[in-house]
Write a protein that holds these residues in place. Structure first.
Motif, PDB file in Angstrom:
ATOM      1  N   ASP A 163       0.813  -1.219   0.000  1.00 54.83           N
ATOM      2  CA  ASP A 163       0.000   0.000   0.000  1.00 54.83           C
ATOM      3  C   ASP A 163       0.842   1.262   0.000  1.00 54.83           C
ATOM      4  OD1 ASP A 163       0.976  -0.109   2.619  1.00 54.83           O
ATOM      5  OD2 ASP A 163      -0.851   0.784   3.461  1.00 54.83           O
ATOM      6  N   GLY A 164       2.186   1.099  -0.069  1.00 52.78           N
ATOM      7  CA  GLY A 164       3.063   2.257  -0.081  1.00 52.78           C
ATOM      8  C   GLY A 164       3.647   2.606   1.273  1.00 52.78           C
ATOM      9  N   SER A 165       3.152   2.008   2.337  1.00 57.93           N
ATOM     10  CA  SER A 165       3.704   2.265   3.662  1.00 57.93           C
ATOM     11  C   SER A 165       5.003   1.490   3.851  1.00 57.93           C
ATOM     12  CB  SER A 165       2.695   1.874   4.745  1.00 57.93           C
ATOM     13  OG  SER A 165       2.441   0.472   4.702  1.00 57.93           O
ATOM     14  N   VAL A 166       5.792   1.906   4.835  1.00 51.82           N
ATOM     15  CA  VAL A 166       7.021   1.209   5.206  1.00 51.82           C
ATOM     16  C   VAL A 166       6.902   0.822   6.677  1.00 51.82           C
ATOM     17  CG1 VAL A 166       9.522   1.379   5.476  1.00 51.82           C
ATOM     18  CG2 VAL A 166       8.397   2.440   3.507  1.00 51.82           C
ATOM     19  N   ILE A 167       7.161  -0.437   6.986  1.00 50.54           N
ATOM     20  CA  ILE A 167       7.056  -0.902   8.374  1.00 50.54           C
ATOM     21  C   ILE A 167       8.159  -0.242   9.188  1.00 50.54           C
ATOM     22  CG2 ILE A 167       7.038  -2.900   9.902  1.00 50.54           C
ATOM     23  CD1 ILE A 167       6.110  -4.597   7.551  1.00 50.54           C
ATOM     24  N   PRO A 168       7.819   0.517  10.228  1.00 48.18           N
ATOM     25  CA  PRO A 168       8.829   1.282  10.962  1.00 48.18           C
ATOM     26  C   PRO A 168       9.521   0.467  12.052  1.00 48.18           C
ATOM     27  CG  PRO A 168       6.663   1.758  11.838  1.00 48.18           C
ATOM     28  CD  PRO A 168       6.448   0.789  10.696  1.00 48.18           C
ATOM     29  N   GLU A 169      10.617   1.026  12.560  1.00 45.88           N
ATOM     30  CA  GLU A 169      11.221   0.491  13.775  1.00 45.88           C
ATOM     31  C   GLU A 169      10.178   0.548  14.894  1.00 45.88           C
ATOM     32  OE1 GLU A 169      14.132  -0.876  14.209  1.00 45.88           O
ATOM     33  OE2 GLU A 169      15.036  -0.424  12.263  1.00 45.88           O
ATOM     34  N   GLY A 170      10.218  -0.431  15.772  1.00 53.23           N
ATOM     35  CA  GLY A 170       9.253  -0.469  16.861  1.00 53.23           C
ATOM     36  C   GLY A 170       8.019  -1.290  16.566  1.00 53.23           C
ATOM     37  N   ALA A 171       7.864  -1.724  15.291  1.00 48.03           N
ATOM     38  CA  ALA A 171       6.769  -2.639  14.966  1.00 48.03           C
ATOM     39  C   ALA A 171       7.048  -3.996  15.613  1.00 48.03           C
ATOM     40  CB  ALA A 171       6.634  -2.782  13.463  1.00 48.03           C
ATOM     41  N   VAL A 172       5.984  -4.688  16.009  1.00 48.81           N
ATOM     42  CA  VAL A 172       6.129  -5.899  16.827  1.00 48.81           C
ATOM     43  C   VAL A 172       5.524  -7.102  16.130  1.00 48.81           C
ATOM     44  CG1 VAL A 172       5.530  -6.995  19.028  1.00 48.81           C
ATOM     45  CG2 VAL A 172       6.072  -4.555  18.956  1.00 48.81           C
ATOM     46  N   ALA A 173       6.303  -8.187  16.009  1.00 50.57           N
ATOM     47  CA  ALA A 173       5.767  -9.445  15.506  1.00 50.57           C
ATOM     48  C   ALA A 173       4.906 -10.081  16.582  1.00 50.57           C
ATOM     49  CB  ALA A 173       6.905 -10.384  15.126  1.00 50.57           C
ATOM     50  N   ASN A 174       3.683 -10.469  16.216  1.00 52.30           N
ATOM     51  CA  ASN A 174       2.755 -11.072  17.175  1.00 52.30           C
ATOM     52  C   ASN A 174       2.467 -12.546  16.917  1.00 52.30           C
ATOM     53  OD1 ASN A 174       2.264  -8.918  18.895  1.00 52.30           O
ATOM     54  ND2 ASN A 174       0.592  -8.111  17.658  1.00 52.30           N
ATOM     55  N   SER A 175       2.533 -12.969  15.661  1.00 50.25           N
ATOM     56  CA  SER A 175       2.126 -14.335  15.327  1.00 50.25           C
ATOM     57  C   SER A 175       2.752 -14.729  14.002  1.00 50.25           C
ATOM     58  CB  SER A 175       0.591 -14.414  15.239  1.00 50.25           C
ATOM     59  OG  SER A 175       0.157 -15.714  14.920  1.00 50.25           O
ATOM     60  N   VAL A 176       2.901 -16.052  13.787  1.00 53.50           N
ATOM     61  CA  VAL A 176       3.509 -16.532  12.552  1.00 53.50           C
ATOM     62  C   VAL A 176       2.833 -17.826  12.128  1.00 53.50           C
ATOM     63  CG1 VAL A 176       5.324 -17.787  13.813  1.00 53.50           C
ATOM     64  CG2 VAL A 176       5.710 -17.118  11.424  1.00 53.50           C
ATOM     65  N   ALA A 177       2.718 -18.027  10.820  1.00 55.42           N
ATOM     66  CA  ALA A 177       2.205 -19.277  10.263  1.00 55.42           C
ATOM     67  C   ALA A 177       2.985 -19.563   8.993  1.00 55.42           C
ATOM     68  CB  ALA A 177       0.712 -19.173   9.960  1.00 55.42           C
ATOM     69  N   VAL A 178       3.124 -20.850   8.655  1.00 55.54           N
ATOM     70  CA  VAL A 178       3.924 -21.245   7.495  1.00 55.54           C
ATOM     71  C   VAL A 178       3.151 -22.237   6.647  1.00 55.54           C
ATOM     72  CG1 VAL A 178       6.091 -22.247   6.700  1.00 55.54           C
ATOM     73  CG2 VAL A 178       6.061 -20.877   8.791  1.00 55.54           C
ATOM     74  N   ARG A 179       3.135 -22.007   5.340  1.00 51.80           N
ATOM     75  CA  ARG A 179       2.501 -22.899   4.380  1.00 51.80           C
ATOM     76  C   ARG A 179       3.435 -24.073   4.077  1.00 51.80           C
ATOM     77  NH1 ARG A 179       0.358 -19.922  -0.930  1.00 51.80           N
ATOM     78  NH2 ARG A 179       2.538 -20.180  -1.598  1.00 51.80           N
TER      79      ARG A 179
END
Length: 593
Positions: free
Chosen positions: A116-132
């Motif tokens: 969408d044009g945004s950039v994930i900044p410093e301080g963003a937090v991973a909450n969950s993960v899934a793998v195909r």
């Protein structure tokens, strides 16, 4: 300490009586490596088909800072992905030798350009993960300001080094992500919690994200393949004027600030966890504080139903309600527990889908609004008192009921239970079911574990009954959600289906055979924790944090992942557990007796 034990439920007294062959605090000996404890708590039914043994662990050495939460095993690369919310990253562990998980590298979202044009900044937090199955990983990433919209990060979980493939924008506070069985769609629970002062309260929602069809060398990077148009947001607007009875809507911006939002129900509903049915057509989403499960039509991307989950009547199903009675006193009281599940799973029996809930309980307790009070607080500081009829149910006066050693210490909600004129509380409602439940596809209860978790723990490890996670203690959590079931994994072994439930506070994993949904049976309980180590006390006294948590073992299990024998590097089924308080990721081998 008075270690007298009073066990209250009829069903569980029969269950406990049948557990003739048990080993409590048994020496299932493995060398103390990382957080593997030499003498864990082990307690099993006489005819237990399985046993669990901790065989390996990876430690961050970080105490009580959410350094190991959600876990995902990756069969193709024999890795474990662990969400380290403290560092805001996903840690990638080599688990080809489950006895010795070794960290390879971190995956960080910061700096990634999204579709969408945004950039994930410093301080963003991973909450969950899934793998195909092909190694395409997706990570739910929370914005630094949780009320802002978050992201879904795409990664290659099989790559030899951190390989980020792109990102899309999702809703506010994406708390959990899962992938449908056919691998075509990622579903993200956007919890949408309010700001502390309720200046903002985003709508809860579910992001339905169409995934790239394949992860290959040819299309790595997905140039032109990732688009924000592949994200559809399933909202709750259809329920604004059509809310089913029993779904809790309370404590929104109107209560906190007087502001009446356009979509108050949608702001109030906070999706927590998602499970997808075997054929991938339907998803069940726990909406914890609302005490409900939402039903999503995956194909249409529309939330079709809200299923209220009801309460556990503690006049029929006992609990220990006080941390000040100096005893294990599992008995009945005039209170009802909202189930309020965190993790949720599903499985199919005879062509019919069932969903399973780990009934943790949760409250709204923010600077702008709090629903939490103790029973003894009612009648004080502007709170309505308890109606006399409540205490009369157990032959007491209200004054007696409010005593610390009786019901006075129990945490309850002020948002529910007032009589018609608001003059007194005619019902008392507390948080969580202290067990797990099984429901049919329409939300009808078919099994309730009731008092069993508390009573099994009372038998298995009475000196630390209802202990907290940060410190080894006796009875310290009886006044607030007891063992606090939170994490859940479902797995099939030798044609039988098992539910593995992590107990956040006292710790450990409770295993039930749920093959027959209406008659689930206790199998075994294991707790890879050394209760002789009081971690919080030692750290307060200046002890080394990493050494202390290593000695204490697993504290605060949060996320669980079942690994089938086919996918396991040892050929034996495994259970991977992320422990948020000890910051450890532990691997249990499952042995068929």
């Amino acid at each position: 300490m008075n270690d007298s034990v009073k066990l209250g439920s009829k069903r569980t007294r029969a269950t406990i009586a049948a557990l003739a062959a048990v080993t409590a605090c048994a020496a299932t000996a493995f060398p103390a490596s990382a957080s593997v404890i030499a003498t864990p708590v082990n307690y099993s039914a006489e005819d237990a088909a399985l046993q669990l043994s901790a065989v390996g662990s990876y430690d961050t050495g970080i105490f009580d800072e959410s350094a190991a939460e959600i876990v995902q095993f990756v069969p193709q690369s024999q890795r474990i992905l662990t969400v380290n919310a403290n560092a805001g990253v996903v840690e990638v562990l080599d688990a080809s030798d489950p006895a010795n998980p070794v960290k390879e590298f971190d995956i960080s979202a910061a700096g990634t350009a999204a579709a969408d044009g945004s950039v994930i900044p410093e301080g963003a937090v991973a909450n969950s993960v899934a793998v195909r199955a092909d190694g395409l990983g997706v990570v739910a990433v929370e914005a630094p300001d949780k009320t802002d919209r978050g992201w879904l990060l795409y990664v290659d979980a099989n790559a030899a080094k951190p390989t980020i493939l792109g990102a899309v924008r999702v809703g506010s506070l994406p708390d959990m992500v899962t992938i449908t069985p056919n691998g075509a769609t990622a579903l993200v629970a956007n919890e949408g919690e309010p700001a502390e002062d309720y200046s903002m309260d985003p709508e809860g929602s579910v992001a339905v994200v169409t995934l790239p069809k394949a992860l290959t060398a040819k299309n790595q990077g997905f140039k032109g393949a990732i688009s924000q148009a592949q994200v559809k947001i399933a909202d709750f607007h259809a329920f604004e004027n059509n809310l089913p009875d029993g779904v809790r809507i309370f404590g929104g911006r109107e209560d906190a600030t007087g502001v009446i939002p356009e979509f108050p129900v949608s702001e109030n509903l906070e999706p927590e966890y998602i499970t997808v049915t075997e054929n991938g057509s339907k998803a069940y989403i726990s909406v914890q504080e609302a005490n409900a499960v939402a039903v999503l039509n995956v194909n249409s991307g529309v939330i079709t139903d809200l299923l209220p989950l009801g309460t556990v009547d503690r006049m029929d199903i006992a609990l220990d309600a006080s941390d000040k009675d100096k005893s294990i006193n599992v008995t009945t009281w005039p209170v009802e527990g909202f189930r309020m599940p965190d993790a949720i799973g599903s499985y199919k029996v005879s062509g019919k889908d069932y969903f399973v809930t780990a009934n943790e309980g949760d409250s709204r307790e923010w600077d702008g609004y709090s629903e939490v009070a103790r029973v003894k607080d009612l009648g004080k500081d502007g709170l309505a008192p308890i109606c006399d009829s409540v205490a009369a149910e157990v032959g007491l006066t209200v004054k007696q009921l409010r005593e610390d050693a009786k019901l006075g210490r129990l945490n309850i909600t002020t948002a529910n239970g007032l009589n018609a004129d608001g003059s007194c509380y005619e019902k008392l409602y507390t948080y969580g079911g202290r067990g797990f439940s099984i429901f049919d596809p329409n939300g009808n209860l078919v099994f309730e574990s009731g008092t069993e978790f508390e009573e099994i723990i009372a038998e298995a490890n009475p000196e630390y009954f209802n202990s907290n996670h940060t410190e080894a203690s006796f009875d310290s959590r009886s006044d607030d959600k007891g063992p606090e079931p939170e994490g859940l994994a479902i797995g099939e072994i030798d044609g039988r289906t098992y539910a593995f439930t992590g107990l956040e506070r006292v710790g450990g994993v409770m295993v039930y055979d749920i093959t027959t949904p209406t008659d689930a049976k206790f199998v075994t309980y294991v707790n890879n924790r050394d209760f002789s180590v009081n971690a919080e006390e030692l750290i307060d006294e200046g002890s080394d944090e990493a050494a202390t948590v290593k000695a204490a073992g697993d504290l605060g299990p949060e996320g669980l992942d079942f690994v089938s024998a086919t996918d396991s590097p040892t050929g034996q089924p495994l259970l991977v557990v992320g422990n948020e308080v000890s910051g450890s990721t532990s691997v249990f081998e499952i042995t068929v007796n």
